[in-house]
Design a protein around this motif. Structure first.
Motif, PDB file in Angstrom:
ATOM      1  N   LYS A 124       0.835  -1.203   0.000  1.00 45.36           N
ATOM      2  CA  LYS A 124       0.000   0.000   0.000  1.00 45.36           C
ATOM      3  C   LYS A 124       0.868   1.251   0.000  1.00 45.36           C
ATOM      4  O   LYS A 124       0.468   2.278  -0.527  1.00 45.36           O
ATOM      5  CB  LYS A 124      -0.918   0.009   1.221  1.00 45.36           C
ATOM      6  CG  LYS A 124      -2.004  -1.030   1.151  1.00 45.36           C
ATOM      7  CD  LYS A 124      -2.915  -0.951   2.357  1.00 45.36           C
ATOM      8  CE  LYS A 124      -3.981  -2.018   2.258  1.00 45.36           C
ATOM      9  NZ  LYS A 124      -4.890  -1.971   3.393  1.00 45.36           N
ATOM     10  N   LEU A 125       2.062   1.170   0.591  1.00 41.48           N
ATOM     11  CA  LEU A 125       2.978   2.313   0.614  1.00 41.48           C
ATOM     12  C   LEU A 125       3.380   2.706  -0.804  1.00 41.48           C
ATOM     13  O   LEU A 125       3.334   3.874  -1.169  1.00 41.48           O
ATOM     14  CB  LEU A 125       4.227   1.997   1.440  1.00 41.48           C
ATOM     15  CG  LEU A 125       5.316   3.072   1.453  1.00 41.48           C
ATOM     16  CD1 LEU A 125       4.798   4.339   2.152  1.00 41.48           C
ATOM     17  CD2 LEU A 125       6.566   2.565   2.112  1.00 41.48           C
ATOM     18  N   GLY A 126       3.761   1.732  -1.624  1.00 43.04           N
ATOM     19  CA  GLY A 126       4.138   2.017  -3.005  1.00 43.04           C
ATOM     20  C   GLY A 126       3.000   2.622  -3.793  1.00 43.04           C
ATOM     21  O   GLY A 126       3.167   3.584  -4.535  1.00 43.04           O
ATOM     22  N   THR A 127       1.799   2.080  -3.608  1.00 42.43           N
ATOM     23  CA  THR A 127       0.623   2.627  -4.288  1.00 42.43           C
ATOM     24  C   THR A 127       0.342   4.042  -3.828  1.00 42.43           C
ATOM     25  O   THR A 127       0.020   4.926  -4.632  1.00 42.43           O
ATOM     26  CB  THR A 127      -0.595   1.720  -4.026  1.00 42.43           C
ATOM     27  OG1 THR A 127      -0.273   0.391  -4.429  1.00 42.43           O
ATOM     28  CG2 THR A 127      -1.813   2.208  -4.790  1.00 42.43           C
ATOM     29  N   SER A 128       0.489   4.289  -2.537  1.00 42.29           N
ATOM     30  CA  SER A 128       0.263   5.629  -1.984  1.00 42.29           C
ATOM     31  C   SER A 128       1.263   6.630  -2.541  1.00 42.29           C
ATOM     32  O   SER A 128       0.903   7.764  -2.875  1.00 42.29           O
ATOM     33  CB  SER A 128       0.354   5.581  -0.459  1.00 42.29           C
ATOM     34  OG  SER A 128       0.285   6.872   0.085  1.00 42.29           O
ATOM     35  N   ILE A 129       2.524   6.227  -2.637  1.00 39.47           N
ATOM     36  CA  ILE A 129       3.558   7.120  -3.182  1.00 39.47           C
ATOM     37  C   ILE A 129       3.254   7.454  -4.635  1.00 39.47           C
ATOM     38  O   ILE A 129       3.288   8.612  -5.031  1.00 39.47           O
ATOM     39  CB  ILE A 129       4.966   6.497  -3.037  1.00 39.47           C
ATOM     40  CG1 ILE A 129       5.374   6.437  -1.570  1.00 39.47           C
ATOM     41  CG2 ILE A 129       5.985   7.295  -3.836  1.00 39.47           C
ATOM     42  CD1 ILE A 129       6.655   5.662  -1.326  1.00 39.47           C
TER      43      ILE A 129
END
Length: 173
Positions: free
Chosen positions: A94-99
């Motif tokens: 989810k961190l990568g998607t958020s970035i």
């Protein structure tokens, strides 16, 4: 009497970091960035009530331009780094998607805007620090005046367009 014009009216909102994205617009971008830095310096000096505005402007404008350019290029570097991190982890977390959502300004979730906000704050803080510690450190201004000058310049010249959706940049093309 000659009228000197530093910018073209239809391209008013074009920061230096967009040079990396749209390199063919440098002839418009650089004069606008110079104009923004001159306006920011003028407002800052007026804010502290500086005398001999012309000589002070001539003395400090090269440093303000240089520090602003360096900070905006560092902003492009941080933006590129965030893009790389986001694409490396895009499908894995989810961190990568958020970035990716934050950097591309799609803002699918409320917290996606956190990345561009942090980037604008970081570049603004860097502009403030460079102006306070390097550009105005040996001037005849008091520490309080230097703080105010650096703060006004940072607030006026921070890369706020990082907060707008990428699709909106079509306005400038």
């Amino acid at each position: 009497m000659k009228n000197k014009r530093l910018y073209s009216g239809e391209f008013l909102f074009f920061p230096l970091w967009l040079l990396m994205i749209f390199p063919n617009k440098w002839i418009i971008t650089i004069p606008f960035c110079v104009l923004m830095d001159v306006i920011a310096l003028y407002l800052a000096l007026r804010f502290v009530g500086a005398e001999q505005m012309g000589s002070r402007m001539r003395r400090f404008i090269p440093g303000v331009l240089l520090s602003g350019g360096i900070c905006h290029l560092l902003g492009v570097g941080l933006l590129s780094l965030l893009m790389w991190i986001g694409t490396s982890f895009h499908f894995k977390s989810k961190l990568g998607t958020s970035i990716i959502n934050g950097v591309l300004n799609s803002y699918d979730k409320v917290y996606d805007i956190l990345w561009p906000i942090l980037l604008v704050i970081a570049i603004g803080a860097l502009i403030y620090t460079m102006n306070k510690k390097i550009i105005f450190s040996r001037s005849k201004f008091t520490k309080e005046e230097i703080h105010k000058i650096a703060l006004v310049i940072a607030l006026v010249t921070a890369p706020y367009l990082f907060l707008f959706p990428v699709q909106w940049t079509g306005f400038f093309i």
